[in-house]
Structure formats: C-alpha cells, structure tokens
Design an enzyme around this catalytic site. Structure first.
Site, short mmCIF file in Angstrom:
data_model
loop_
_atom_site.label_atom_id
_atom_site.label_comp_id
_atom_site.label_asym_id
_atom_site.label_seq_id
_atom_site.Cartn_x
_atom_site.Cartn_y
_atom_site.Cartn_z
N CYS A 151 0.83 -1.20 0.00
CA CYS A 151 0.00 0.00 0.00
C CYS A 151 0.87 1.26 0.00
O CYS A 151 1.82 1.37 0.79
CB CYS A 151 -0.93 0.01 1.22
SG CYS A 151 -2.07 1.41 1.22
N CYS B 254 -1.03 5.59 6.53
CA CYS B 254 -1.92 5.61 7.70
C CYS B 254 -1.17 5.03 8.91
O CYS B 254 -0.74 3.87 8.89
CB CYS B 254 -3.17 4.79 7.44
SG CYS B 254 -4.07 5.28 5.94
N CYS C 170 -2.00 1.55 10.61
CA CYS C 170 -2.17 0.37 9.76
C CYS C 170 -0.87 -0.40 9.58
O CYS C 170 0.18 0.18 9.23
CB CYS C 170 -2.72 0.79 8.40
SG CYS C 170 -3.12 -0.61 7.33
N CYS D 63 -17.63 -9.08 3.73
CA CYS D 63 -16.89 -7.85 3.50
C CYS D 63 -15.61 -8.15 2.73
O CYS D 63 -14.75 -8.88 3.23
CB CYS D 63 -16.54 -7.17 4.82
SG CYS D 63 -17.97 -6.80 5.86
N CYS E 194 -20.45 -6.16 1.17
CA CYS E 194 -19.89 -4.83 1.43
C CYS E 194 -18.45 -4.84 0.93
O CYS E 194 -17.71 -5.78 1.20
CB CYS E 194 -19.93 -4.51 2.92
SG CYS E 194 -19.23 -2.91 3.37
N CYS F 103 -21.23 2.57 4.69
CA CYS F 103 -20.70 2.04 5.94
C CYS F 103 -19.46 2.86 6.27
O CYS F 103 -18.52 2.91 5.47
CB CYS F 103 -20.35 0.56 5.78
SG CYS F 103 -19.47 -0.15 7.18
N ARG G 134 -21.62 -1.45 14.93
CA ARG G 134 -20.87 -2.71 14.97
C ARG G 134 -19.64 -2.60 15.87
O ARG G 134 -18.86 -1.65 15.76
CB ARG G 134 -20.46 -3.10 13.55
CG ARG G 134 -19.70 -4.40 13.45
CD ARG G 134 -19.83 -5.02 12.08
NE ARG G 134 -19.28 -4.21 11.00
CZ ARG G 134 -19.99 -3.41 10.23
NH1 ARG G 134 -21.29 -3.28 10.41
NH2 ARG G 134 -19.43 -2.71 9.26
#
Length: 351
Positions: free
Chosen positions: A70, A74, A77, A114, A146, A206, A276
């Site tokens: 990636c 972030c 992460c 997901c 999702c 979401c 959730r």
C-alpha cells in the site's frame, strides 16, 4: 472521570427516539461519565437499540482480499508503506479464494461478506474482478456484500453497484482536525468524496472510526456528528490494536468502560444506524463484550485484516447467553441449519 449531567441518560435516549441528537455538551458528558454511571448509560442506550433493532444481532465476515503493498501512510495500519510489521503481502486474491471466503461467511451464519483490499484505490481491472466475483456470490449464496476498496471513481462505483454490491465501507477513522496526525497521503475530504460517490451510485454507506489513536473526546464527538449528517447505514467502531512495526504502535490506554462509553456516544447520536463492534473488541472490551451488544447490534465473526479475532464459537456463545437472535443470510432459516452452520464454521471460518 466526572461529569455533571443536567438530564438523565433516559432523557437523552428519549430525545434520540424522537429523532433529536444530543447537544455537544451532552455528547461530551457521555464520554466523561463516571464508571458508576456506565450501567445506567448502557441501559438507556439499550432502549434505543431495541426500538430500531430489537434483540437481533447481525454478523459480518471479513476477507482481506489484498494485503500490504500500500502506498498510503496511515499510522494505525500494519499495511502502510512505512510499516515494518511482519504481515502477509499479496495482490488481489483470485475468484476461487474470494468464493472460499464467501462460503466460510455463510457457514459462520454471517449475513454480510466484506471484501477489503489495501491500497489507495482499486484499478479498473481490480474492480472488474471484484464485480464478477460478487455476481457469483450473489447467485450462489445470496449474501449481503460490502466492499472496502479505497478511493473510488464514479464509474467504478457504478460498476460495483451493477454487480450487486450492496454497501461501500470507507471509514472516516477520525475527525477532520486529527486526520493530518495519522495520515498525510490522503485528506479527510478524499474520504467524504468516496462516500458521496458511493451514495450517488446507489449503494449504502458504511463508515466508522478507530478509537484509541490519541484523539480527544472532542474528536470522537466530531466523528459521531459527521456520521449523523452523512446518514450512514452502518457504523463500525474499531479500537486500535497495537501492532509492532506500525507507526502508531501503542494505543491510548482504553478500558472496557471507555469502549462502552464510545459505543454509547455513537448509539445516541446515530440511533437508526447499525452499530458494529469491530477490530480490537477482544483486546479492549474483554469480558464486557457481551455488555456492548446491549448498545451495538452487529459484530464481526472472523479475523480482521492482519490480526486474529476470537473463535466464532465464542461469539455464538455471547449471543446465546444474551438471549439475542441472529439475522441469518437470506434463505437460511435459524433452526436446524444453525447447528450445521456452526459446526462448519469450526473448520472453515478461518479460511
């Protein structure tokens, strides 16, 4: 942690049921409530949860479809470009692996599957691949799907919608003010733009946050109010899991009561939204996981992106002990098939 409350938690919950959100001061009082006040606060939130979701619990199953690799930075992460965390790294899983995950989701009695991919945003080829697979998932299993694929272009969102994707996940993660403290490779507005694009394509939204990255109470309130303005369908609340090698390796010292207070904030500010308990619940809520379901109405029944969750059987036990009811995938009754699904999950839901 002391707060002077001018009204009872029940008064705030009653106004939530009338469609009125707490004032900013009341929202901060929720986060700063005494530990002794938490049971009464949870009880008030349960009245709101019960009004809109009854005693039902929806299960989600997450598949890390593309790991690491990636370009984003972030800080929370383990897959970020500057992370040295020891994780698996791979390109987009093939159709067989994604279908295997979908079948494991169905076996674990999850209503929603997901599909999550690392990266700034998907290539058109990756979108085509996910769209083709989602069509097969819908045909074979009828699962609610999702997708969390990063920043989307309008034409990509339309293709996912046409394939049968029900919902796009794109978390705000934190407030506008605090975003530059955790990521520099995209902006808060980039996230809002993707949510707008997904909604314009006709998909549900979401979006949630990660609690425990060093943000202030005011930041939590900002996110709760923003999500209300966005009118999101589903709000996942993650609690930061410290991962060796990630930029943010240790979280704010969270207690289980802190986690409950955060969930109560989101329930009372977003009474109609599905709430959730997501990543980190096992680490930070610990023995109060069951109590959190009096506030939240859904949970993941799987591992997370690069960290393990608890055994699915433990999740089933929590729900059973509460006397709550699972929301099953379409066409799957909650009777004799339940035992079969749970037995299958013992061997397949970690696939």
């Amino acid at each position: 942690m002391t707060a002077q409350l001018t009204e009872t938690w029940g008064d705030i919950a009653a106004r939530a049921l009338e469609g009125r959100k707490p004032s900013r001061d009341e929202a901060l009082q929720i986060l700063r409530a005494d530990d002794d006040a938490v049971p009464a606060l949870v009880a008030a939130c349960y009245e709101v949860r019960r009004e809109y979701f009854g005693r039902q619990v929806q299960l989600y199953y997450l598949k890390n479809a593309k790991s690491g690799l990636c370009p984003e930075d972030c800080g929370y992460c383990s897959q970020a470009i500057d992370s040295s965390a020891d994780i698996s790294k791979y390109t987009m899983l093939n159709e067989a692996k994604l279908m295997e995950g979908a079948r494991a989701a169905a076996a674990s009695n999850a209503r929603t599957y997901c599909i999550v991919a690392s990266g700034r945003g998907p290539s058109n080829r990756e979108v085509d691949h996910v769209a083709n697979t989602v069509t097969k998932i819908k045909d074979e299993l009828g699962l609610h799907v999702c997708c969390c694929l990063g920043i989307l272009k309008p034409e990509q969102a339309l293709k996912l919608k046409a394939a049968g994707v029900d919902r796009i996940n794109h978390n705000l993660n934190t407030s506008r003010r605090f975003t530059p403290e955790i990521v520099t490779t995209h902006s808060y507005d980039d996230r809002l733009d993707t949510l707008r694009i997904a909604r314009e394509a006709g998909m549900e939204l979401c979006s949630g946050m990660i609690v425990g990255m060093g943000e202030s109470d005011e930041d939590l309130v900002d996110v709760a109010f923003e999500l209300r303005e966005l009118d999101v369908t589903s709000i996942p609340i993650n609690f930061l899991i410290p991962i060796d090698g990630a930029t943010i390796e240790s979280s704010t010292e969270l207690t289980p009561r802190d986690c409950l207070r955060a969930l109560c904030l989101f329930r009372l500010t977003n009474p109609r939204s599905e709430l959730r308990i997501a990543g980190g619940r096992e680490v930070h809520l610990r023995s109060l996981q069951a109590m959190s379901l009096y506030v939240a109405n859904s949970m993941f029944v799987s591992d997370y992106l690069t960290t393990p969750g608890q055994a699915a059987q433990e999740d089933f036990k929590i729900i059973d002990d509460l006397g709550f009811e699972l929301v099953y995938p379409e066409g799957k009754p909650g009777d004799a098939s339940e035992a079969t699904g749970r037995q299958a999950c013992e061997t397949s839901c970690r696939a």
